[in-house]
Motif scaffolding. Structure first.
Motif, PDB file in Angstrom:
ATOM      1  N   ALA A 177    -109.042  58.799  53.903  1.00 55.29           N
ATOM      2  CA  ALA A 177    -109.696  59.314  52.709  1.00 55.29           C
ATOM      3  C   ALA A 177    -108.710  60.046  51.802  1.00 55.29           C
ATOM      4  CB  ALA A 177    -110.848  60.242  53.103  1.00 55.29           C
ATOM      5  N   LEU A 178    -107.816  60.836  52.386  1.00 56.44           N
ATOM      6  CA  LEU A 178    -106.814  61.540  51.580  1.00 56.44           C
ATOM      7  C   LEU A 178    -105.883  60.556  50.880  1.00 56.44           C
ATOM      8  CD1 LEU A 178    -105.874  64.586  53.827  1.00 56.44           C
ATOM      9  CD2 LEU A 178    -106.466  64.712  51.401  1.00 56.44           C
ATOM     10  N   ARG A 179    -105.470  59.517  51.588  1.00 61.52           N
ATOM     11  CA  ARG A 179    -104.595  58.529  50.964  1.00 61.52           C
ATOM     12  C   ARG A 179    -105.308  57.799  49.830  1.00 61.52           C
ATOM     13  NH1 ARG A 179    -103.315  54.464  54.406  1.00 61.52           N
ATOM     14  NH2 ARG A 179    -104.334  55.201  56.302  1.00 61.52           N
ATOM     15  N   ALA A 180    -106.593  57.518  50.035  1.00 61.29           N
ATOM     16  CA  ALA A 180    -107.366  56.852  48.987  1.00 61.29           C
ATOM     17  C   ALA A 180    -107.524  57.767  47.773  1.00 61.29           C
ATOM     18  CB  ALA A 180    -108.737  56.449  49.528  1.00 61.29           C
ATOM     19  N   ALA A 181    -107.819  59.042  48.018  1.00 64.38           N
ATOM     20  CA  ALA A 181    -108.043  59.985  46.918  1.00 64.38           C
ATOM     21  C   ALA A 181    -106.767  60.228  46.123  1.00 64.38           C
ATOM     22  CB  ALA A 181    -108.591  61.297  47.473  1.00 64.38           C
ATOM     23  N   ARG A 182    -105.611  60.069  46.741  1.00 62.56           N
ATOM     24  CA  ARG A 182    -104.353  60.232  46.015  1.00 62.56           C
ATOM     25  C   ARG A 182    -104.191  59.143  44.950  1.00 62.56           C
ATOM     26  NH1 ARG A 182    -101.613  61.599  50.980  1.00 62.56           N
ATOM     27  NH2 ARG A 182    -101.256  63.846  51.053  1.00 62.56           N
ATOM     28  N   ARG A 183    -104.694  57.956  45.252  1.00 63.84           N
ATOM     29  CA  ARG A 183    -104.605  56.861  44.283  1.00 63.84           C
ATOM     30  C   ARG A 183    -105.614  57.029  43.151  1.00 63.84           C
ATOM     31  NH1 ARG A 183    -102.664  51.697  45.491  1.00 63.84           N
ATOM     32  NH2 ARG A 183    -104.472  50.901  44.348  1.00 63.84           N
ATOM     33  N   ARG A 184    -106.841  57.368  43.533  1.00 59.87           N
ATOM     34  CA  ARG A 184    -107.927  57.499  42.569  1.00 59.87           C
ATOM     35  C   ARG A 184    -109.055  58.277  43.232  1.00 59.87           C
ATOM     36  NH1 ARG A 184    -109.542  51.901  39.868  1.00 59.87           N
ATOM     37  NH2 ARG A 184    -107.254  51.893  39.715  1.00 59.87           N
ATOM     38  N   PRO A 185    -109.756  59.138  42.507  1.00 61.84           N
ATOM     39  CA  PRO A 185    -110.836  59.889  43.151  1.00 61.84           C
ATOM     40  C   PRO A 185    -111.837  58.975  43.857  1.00 61.84           C
ATOM     41  CG  PRO A 185    -110.384  60.778  40.975  1.00 61.84           C
ATOM     42  CD  PRO A 185    -109.567  59.527  41.097  1.00 61.84           C
ATOM     43  N   ILE A 186    -112.328  59.437  44.988  1.00 62.33           N
ATOM     44  CA  ILE A 186    -113.313  58.684  45.753  1.00 62.33           C
ATOM     45  C   ILE A 186    -114.654  58.725  45.023  1.00 62.33           C
ATOM     46  CG2 ILE A 186    -114.634  58.668  47.919  1.00 62.33           C
ATOM     47  CD1 ILE A 186    -112.128  59.789  49.290  1.00 62.33           C
ATOM     48  N   VAL A 187    -115.273  57.561  44.886  1.00 60.99           N
ATOM     49  CA  VAL A 187    -116.599  57.465  44.268  1.00 60.99           C
ATOM     50  C   VAL A 187    -117.632  57.809  45.344  1.00 60.99           C
ATOM     51  CG1 VAL A 187    -118.252  55.937  43.145  1.00 60.99           C
ATOM     52  CG2 VAL A 187    -115.788  55.687  42.684  1.00 60.99           C
ATOM     53  N   HIS A 188    -118.394  58.854  45.092  1.00 61.21           N
ATOM     54  CA  HIS A 188    -119.324  59.341  46.112  1.00 61.21           C
ATOM     55  C   HIS A 188    -120.764  59.220  45.639  1.00 61.21           C
ATOM     56  CE1 HIS A 188    -120.568  61.715  49.581  1.00 61.21           C
ATOM     57  NE2 HIS A 188    -121.377  62.372  48.753  1.00 61.21           N
ATOM     58  N   VAL A 189    -121.582  58.512  46.412  1.00 64.87           N
ATOM     59  CA  VAL A 189    -123.014  58.428  46.144  1.00 64.87           C
ATOM     60  C   VAL A 189    -123.669  59.560  46.930  1.00 64.87           C
ATOM     61  CG1 VAL A 189    -125.089  57.005  46.294  1.00 64.87           C
ATOM     62  CG2 VAL A 189    -122.856  55.930  45.866  1.00 64.87           C
ATOM     63  N   ASP A 190    -124.118  60.580  46.233  1.00 60.64           N
ATOM     64  CA  ASP A 190    -124.547  61.802  46.918  1.00 60.64           C
ATOM     65  C   ASP A 190    -126.016  61.748  47.347  1.00 60.64           C
ATOM     66  OD1 ASP A 190    -123.659  64.169  48.026  1.00 60.64           O
ATOM     67  OD2 ASP A 190    -124.345  65.392  46.342  1.00 60.64           O
ATOM     68  N   ARG A 191    -126.340  60.693  48.082  1.00 63.01           N
ATOM     69  CA  ARG A 191    -127.646  60.554  48.727  1.00 63.01           C
ATOM     70  C   ARG A 191    -127.399  60.211  50.188  1.00 63.01           C
ATOM     71  NH1 ARG A 191    -128.745  56.482  44.952  1.00 63.01           N
ATOM     72  NH2 ARG A 191    -129.567  55.153  46.592  1.00 63.01           N
ATOM     73  N   PRO A 192    -128.203  60.743  51.107  1.00 63.90           N
ATOM     74  CA  PRO A 192    -127.991  60.432  52.532  1.00 63.90           C
ATOM     75  C   PRO A 192    -128.332  58.964  52.815  1.00 63.90           C
ATOM     76  CG  PRO A 192    -129.352  62.404  52.246  1.00 63.90           C
ATOM     77  CD  PRO A 192    -129.285  61.726  50.910  1.00 63.90           C
ATOM     78  N   LEU A 193    -127.315  58.154  52.959  1.00 67.17           N
ATOM     79  CA  LEU A 193    -127.500  56.716  53.158  1.00 67.17           C
ATOM     80  C   LEU A 193    -126.958  56.233  54.500  1.00 67.17           C
ATOM     81  CD1 LEU A 193    -126.643  55.520  49.534  1.00 67.17           C
ATOM     82  CD2 LEU A 193    -128.904  55.654  50.598  1.00 67.17           C
ATOM     83  N   VAL A 194    -126.476  57.166  55.321  1.00 71.24           N
ATOM     84  CA  VAL A 194    -126.031  56.832  56.676  1.00 71.24           C
ATOM     85  C   VAL A 194    -126.529  57.910  57.628  1.00 71.24           C
ATOM     86  CG1 VAL A 194    -124.058  56.471  58.216  1.00 71.24           C
ATOM     87  CG2 VAL A 194    -123.961  55.622  55.866  1.00 71.24           C
ATOM     88  N   LEU A 195    -127.129  57.473  58.726  1.00 74.64           N
ATOM     89  CA  LEU A 195    -127.536  58.391  59.792  1.00 74.64           C
ATOM     90  C   LEU A 195    -126.388  58.502  60.777  1.00 74.64           C
ATOM     91  CD1 LEU A 195    -129.754  60.051  61.281  1.00 74.64           C
ATOM     92  CD2 LEU A 195    -130.374  57.918  62.451  1.00 74.64           C
ATOM     93  N   VAL A 196    -125.869  59.715  60.952  1.00 75.48           N
ATOM     94  CA  VAL A 196    -124.730  59.956  61.845  1.00 75.48           C
ATOM     95  C   VAL A 196    -125.218  60.731  63.052  1.00 75.48           C
ATOM     96  CG1 VAL A 196    -122.491  61.090  62.078  1.00 75.48           C
ATOM     97  CG2 VAL A 196    -123.072  59.909  59.949  1.00 75.48           C
ATOM     98  N   ARG A 197    -125.054  60.146  64.225  1.00 75.93           N
ATOM     99  CA  ARG A 197    -125.479  60.790  65.465  1.00 75.93           C
ATOM    100  C   ARG A 197    -124.286  61.521  66.072  1.00 75.93           C
ATOM    101  NH1 ARG A 197    -128.200  55.418  66.423  1.00 75.93           N
ATOM    102  NH2 ARG A 197    -130.453  55.783  66.330  1.00 75.93           N
ATOM    103  N   TRP A 198    -124.404  62.837  66.156  1.00 69.89           N
ATOM    104  CA  TRP A 198    -123.298  63.621  66.702  1.00 69.89           C
ATOM    105  C   TRP A 198    -123.365  63.777  68.211  1.00 69.89           C
ATOM    106  CZ3 TRP A 198    -122.339  68.257  62.862  1.00 69.89           C
ATOM    107  CH2 TRP A 198    -121.569  67.769  61.786  1.00 69.89           C
ATOM    108  N   GLY A 199    -124.529  63.639  68.788  1.00 69.54           N
ATOM    109  CA  GLY A 199    -124.658  63.904  70.212  1.00 69.54           C
ATOM    110  C   GLY A 199    -123.849  62.979  71.094  1.00 69.54           C
ATOM    111  N   GLY A 200    -123.614  61.724  70.636  1.00 70.02           N
ATOM    112  CA  GLY A 200    -122.928  60.758  71.488  1.00 70.02           C
ATOM    113  C   GLY A 200    -121.470  60.554  71.151  1.00 70.02           C
ATOM    114  N   SER A 201    -120.891  61.449  70.359  1.00 75.27           N
ATOM    115  CA  SER A 201    -119.512  61.266  69.924  1.00 75.27           C
ATOM    116  C   SER A 201    -118.531  61.297  71.088  1.00 75.27           C
ATOM    117  CB  SER A 201    -119.129  62.352  68.908  1.00 75.27           C
ATOM    118  OG  SER A 201    -117.763  62.286  68.602  1.00 75.27           O
ATOM    119  N   HIS A 202    -117.579  60.354  71.056  1.00 76.06           N
ATOM    120  CA  HIS A 202    -116.519  60.331  72.069  1.00 76.06           C
ATOM    121  C   HIS A 202    -115.436  61.384  71.789  1.00 76.06           C
ATOM    122  CE1 HIS A 202    -117.929  56.719  74.030  1.00 76.06           C
ATOM    123  NE2 HIS A 202    -117.879  56.016  72.920  1.00 76.06           N
TER     124      HIS A 202
END
Length: 295
Positions: A177-202
């Protein structure tokens, strides 16, 4: 013109087939008019041992460096699409995710997109928003910005590759993400469109790996040690990880460095409390995750 084709790369160890099937199904159910290619990459095991994948989806072995970055790169190389997207095998794309991000890229002329997420932990769901439609380097230095999550990434194929030198795959997504942002700002859709489950993280409690990953980031991105808030955050994380491993002197040293950068850095007292045996690291981490935050 037809919508751009999208290759979706889903790395897996094959040890949670039910979650993997949910991840794949959510991608296939996206209401997206363009071509979709879904590739599941088996990391550390044979594709024949991976279950929970419907027949139209390809399952490939990781042919690059073992670990998450190598698996992602194997998937990228296997696609011949216009765009590449990532999804972890325990996360779920919500309806409209892909169409909204592709539209945002086209409208802004951007080359890397993310979106807000909904964190699930302990039965609770918490939305994590960025409060902006554009994420730059300074944003990612001051804060890890958890909503700029690998399962939200969308970018032109061949433009970006995860760095396979990331220790145990730690922070390869933040680095990307940092490397991408150095080239051009990241386009962010500020709506929750991904469910991220933290309980099973490796990755959450691999403290030694997390230390190596943070040190790797400091070496690759010196600006992390310059911004007071960013430096305090990383140093506070290092203090906490050392405390979790019982390394009291290192924990105290990093906590003091964190406080020197930012006197109100909250991770420093948490690290000192763990180092003193007043509370355990998993207890602190669980309490934070239940509120949609990490250390």
């Amino acid at each position: 013109m037809s919508p751009p084709s999208v290759g979706v790369v889903i790395p897996t160890r094959g040890d949670r087939p039910a979650l993997l099937r949910q991840a794949v199904d959510a991608v296939l159910l996206q209401n997206y008019a363009g071509e979709l290619q879904v590739v599941v990459v088996a990391d550390g095991r044979s594709p024949h041992d991976v279950s929970g994948v419907p027949r139209p989806v390809r399952v490939l072995p990781n042919t690059r460096a073992p670990g998450l970055p190598g698996a992602r790169n194997t998937g990228i190389a296997a696609c011949d699409t216009d765009l590449i997207a990532f999804c972890d095998d325990d996360d779920v794309w919500l309806p409209g995710k892909l169409a909204a991000q592709v539209r945002a890229l086209e409208e802004t002329g951007g080359e890397f997109a993310s979106c807000a997420i909904e964190v699930e932990h302990g039965g609770r769901h918490i939305a994590r928003l960025a409060g902006t439609s554009s994420v730059g380097v300074a944003d990612l230095v001051r804060s890890r910005m958890v909503m700029v999550h690998s399962s939200t990434f969308l970018f032109p194929r061949g433009l970006f590759w995860p760095d396979e030198s990331a220790p145990a795959g730690q922070n390869e997504d933040w680095d990307l993400a940092l490397r991408a942002a150095r080239r051009r700002p990241i386009v962010h859709v500020d709506r929750p469109l991904v469910l991220v489950r933290w309980g099973g993280s490796h990755y959450a409690v691999r403290w030694a790996d997390r230390i190596a990953g943070l040190e790797w980031m400091l070496a690759r991105h010196p600006e992390l040690a310059v911004d007071p808030r960013g430096a305090a955050r990383v140093r506070g994380q290092l203090a906490f990880c050392h405390a979790a491993l019982g390394r009291r002197r290192a924990a105290v040293r990093w906590a003091l460095r964190a406080l020197a950068s930012r006197p109100w850095e909250p991770r420093a007292p948490l690290a000192l409390a763990v180092a003193a045996g007043l509370v355990t690291a998993p207890t602190v981490l669980s309490a934070l995750q239940q509120r949609g935050h990490g250390i």
